[in-house]
Scaffold this motif. Structure first.
Motif, PDB file in Angstrom:
ATOM      1  N   UNK A 117      10.004 -19.494  -4.485  1.00 15.76           N
ATOM      2  CA  UNK A 117       9.934 -19.712  -5.887  1.00 15.76           C
ATOM      3  C   UNK A 117       8.584 -20.679  -6.054  1.00 15.76           C
ATOM      4  N   UNK A 118       8.639 -21.241  -5.251  1.00 17.03           N
ATOM      5  CA  UNK A 118       7.510 -22.957  -6.448  1.00 17.03           C
ATOM      6  C   UNK A 118       5.834 -21.958  -5.675  1.00 17.03           C
ATOM      7  N   UNK A 124       6.875 -13.701 -10.183  1.00 14.80           N
ATOM      8  CA  UNK A 124       5.690 -12.853 -10.822  1.00 14.80           C
ATOM      9  C   UNK A 124       5.757 -11.257 -10.323  1.00 14.80           C
ATOM     10  N   UNK A 125       5.744 -10.989  -8.116  1.00 14.70           N
ATOM     11  CA  UNK A 125       5.239 -10.018  -8.099  1.00 14.70           C
ATOM     12  C   UNK A 125       6.744  -9.288  -7.459  1.00 14.70           C
ATOM     13  N   UNK A 126       8.298 -10.222  -7.075  1.00 15.24           N
ATOM     14  CA  UNK A 126       9.364  -9.649  -7.410  1.00 15.24           C
ATOM     15  C   UNK A 126       9.805  -8.878  -8.405  1.00 15.24           C
ATOM     16  N   UNK A 127       9.028  -9.029  -9.711  1.00 11.95           N
ATOM     17  CA  UNK A 127       9.188  -8.216 -11.193  1.00 11.95           C
ATOM     18  C   UNK A 127       8.434  -6.721 -10.548  1.00 11.95           C
ATOM     19  N   UNK A 154      17.710  -5.952 -15.994  1.00 13.17           N
ATOM     20  CA  UNK A 154      18.199  -7.419 -16.713  1.00 13.17           C
ATOM     21  C   UNK A 154      17.884  -8.203 -15.496  1.00 13.17           C
ATOM     22  N   UNK A 155      18.369  -9.242 -15.121  1.00 12.55           N
ATOM     23  CA  UNK A 155      17.718 -10.348 -14.534  1.00 12.55           C
ATOM     24  C   UNK A 155      18.400 -11.716 -14.802  1.00 12.55           C
ATOM     25  N   UNK A 156      18.883 -12.114 -13.258  1.00 15.65           N
ATOM     26  CA  UNK A 156      19.815 -13.188 -13.034  1.00 15.65           C
ATOM     27  C   UNK A 156      18.507 -14.242 -12.354  1.00 15.65           C
ATOM     28  N   UNK A 157      18.549 -15.092 -12.514  1.00 14.96           N
ATOM     29  CA  UNK A 157      17.832 -16.243 -11.863  1.00 14.96           C
ATOM     30  C   UNK A 157      18.978 -17.181 -11.868  1.00 14.96           C
ATOM     31  N   UNK A 158      19.051 -16.796  -9.920  1.00 14.90           N
ATOM     32  CA  UNK A 158      20.182 -17.689  -9.600  1.00 14.90           C
ATOM     33  C   UNK A 158      19.854 -18.896  -8.700  1.00 14.90           C
ATOM     34  N   UNK A 159      18.432 -18.916  -7.768  1.00 20.13           N
ATOM     35  CA  UNK A 159      17.976 -19.376  -6.935  1.00 20.13           C
ATOM     36  C   UNK A 159      18.133 -20.766  -6.795  1.00 20.13           C
ATOM     37  N   UNK A 160      18.640 -21.489  -6.287  1.00 24.10           N
ATOM     38  CA  UNK A 160      18.328 -22.823  -6.301  1.00 24.10           C
ATOM     39  C   UNK A 160      18.608 -24.127  -5.589  1.00 24.10           C
ATOM     40  N   UNK A 166      11.158 -19.347 -15.995  1.00 21.20           N
ATOM     41  CA  UNK A 166      10.171 -19.203 -16.995  1.00 21.20           C
ATOM     42  C   UNK A 166       8.724 -17.746 -16.307  1.00 21.20           C
ATOM     43  N   UNK A 167       7.861 -17.955 -14.886  1.00 24.34           N
ATOM     44  CA  UNK A 167       7.438 -16.781 -14.291  1.00 24.34           C
ATOM     45  C   UNK A 167       7.956 -15.471 -14.521  1.00 24.34           C
ATOM     46  N   UNK A 168       9.384 -15.416 -14.342  1.00 23.84           N
ATOM     47  CA  UNK A 168      10.118 -14.101 -13.617  1.00 23.84           C
ATOM     48  C   UNK A 168      10.578 -13.299 -15.476  1.00 23.84           C
TER      49      UNK A 168
END
Length: 252
Positions: A63-64, A70-73, A85-91, A118-120
């Motif tokens: 994701x960096x 962008x491609x995932x979406x 729906x979006x779950x931004x969990x990675x970290x 932000x990009x997601x």
């Protein structure tokens, strides 16, 4: 078939992400699952989700690299026709002290968490704003609110998660008129999957358990339950919040 939501989940191969997928997978639900490089773990999670009736697609990527979120979406929209729906969990928790922190480590933490978010979110906005069930949940951490708790220091992660929460709250105000909710869940100390990287030693984990008022470490499923609720119709009037799931950790 009455289709449920189309959901993109980052960091879905283990821990909170995997627990959420197991919690939400059901007939009609469509899941785009992401991990950086843990294909074995993601494939296992995908098999479970499919056995529960969900339609599943998988993608790997760091994701960096801005092209990855962008491609995932775009991939989710291509495969499922829309993204609800979006779950931004990675970290990643990065232990250390300010004096030993390197600038590239700080930059990496920001790139993988708030900047990736932000990009997601920005790429997903057109679909989310036209969805009758538009939802965003970002997974933060108690380290954005408490510094040096239990003598554990995460300066890069603390800064990145705090920025993530600020972005989510700003977005919540903008999207509220469209009926889209944006919230953060804020875990305390959460047990890691066996054999997965942990930023703390066994002794430190036991100390963390003892420091938590309810006397237990959080389980990934504890966080997954709240994420699932925030994505549901029952949570339509909850937005712009940072909801803590920490056993009372920040009360002490």
């Amino acid at each position: 078939m009455n289709f449920g939501p189309s959901i993109l989940v980052t960091g879905a191969a283990s821990g909170i992400g995997a627990a959420f997928v197991r919690r939400i997978a059901a007939p009609g639900v469509r899941l785009m699952l992401h991990t950086r490089d843990n294909l074995e773990g993601l494939s296992t999670v995908a098999r479970v989700a499919r056995s529960q009736g969900a339609e599943v697609a998988m993608e790997l990527g760091d994701l960096t690299d801005p092209s990855v979120p962008v491609g995932l979406v775009h991939k989710a929209k291509t495969i499922f026709g829309r993204l609800d729906q979006l779950v931004s969990n990675a970290g990643k928790a990065q232990k250390g002290t300010f004096d030993t922190l390197e600038s590239h480590e700080l930059q990496s933490a920001f790139a993988s968490m708030p900047i990736a978010f932000f990009y997601l979110a920005k790429t997903a906005l057109p679909d989310l704003c036209t969805s009758p069930q538009g939802r965003i949940v970002a997974v933060s951490s108690f380290v954005a609110h408490s510094f040096g708790k239990n003598d554990v220091h995460f300066p890069a992660t603390s800064a990145a998660k705090a920025a993530l929460e600020a972005l989510a709250k700003s977005l919540a105000v903008q999207l509220a008129p469209a009926g889209v909710t944006v919230n953060c869940v804020v875990p305390g100390f959460v047990r890691k999957d066996p054999c997965r990287h942990a930023a703390m030693s066994t002794v430190a984990w036991e100390s963390a358990r003892a420091a938590t008022p309810n006397g237990r470490l959080g389980e990934p499923e504890d966080i997954a339950e709240l994420i699932a609720f925030l994505l549901s119709p029952a949570a339509q009037h909850i937005t712009g919040q940072a909801l803590h799931v920490d056993g009372g950790l920040l009360l002490t």
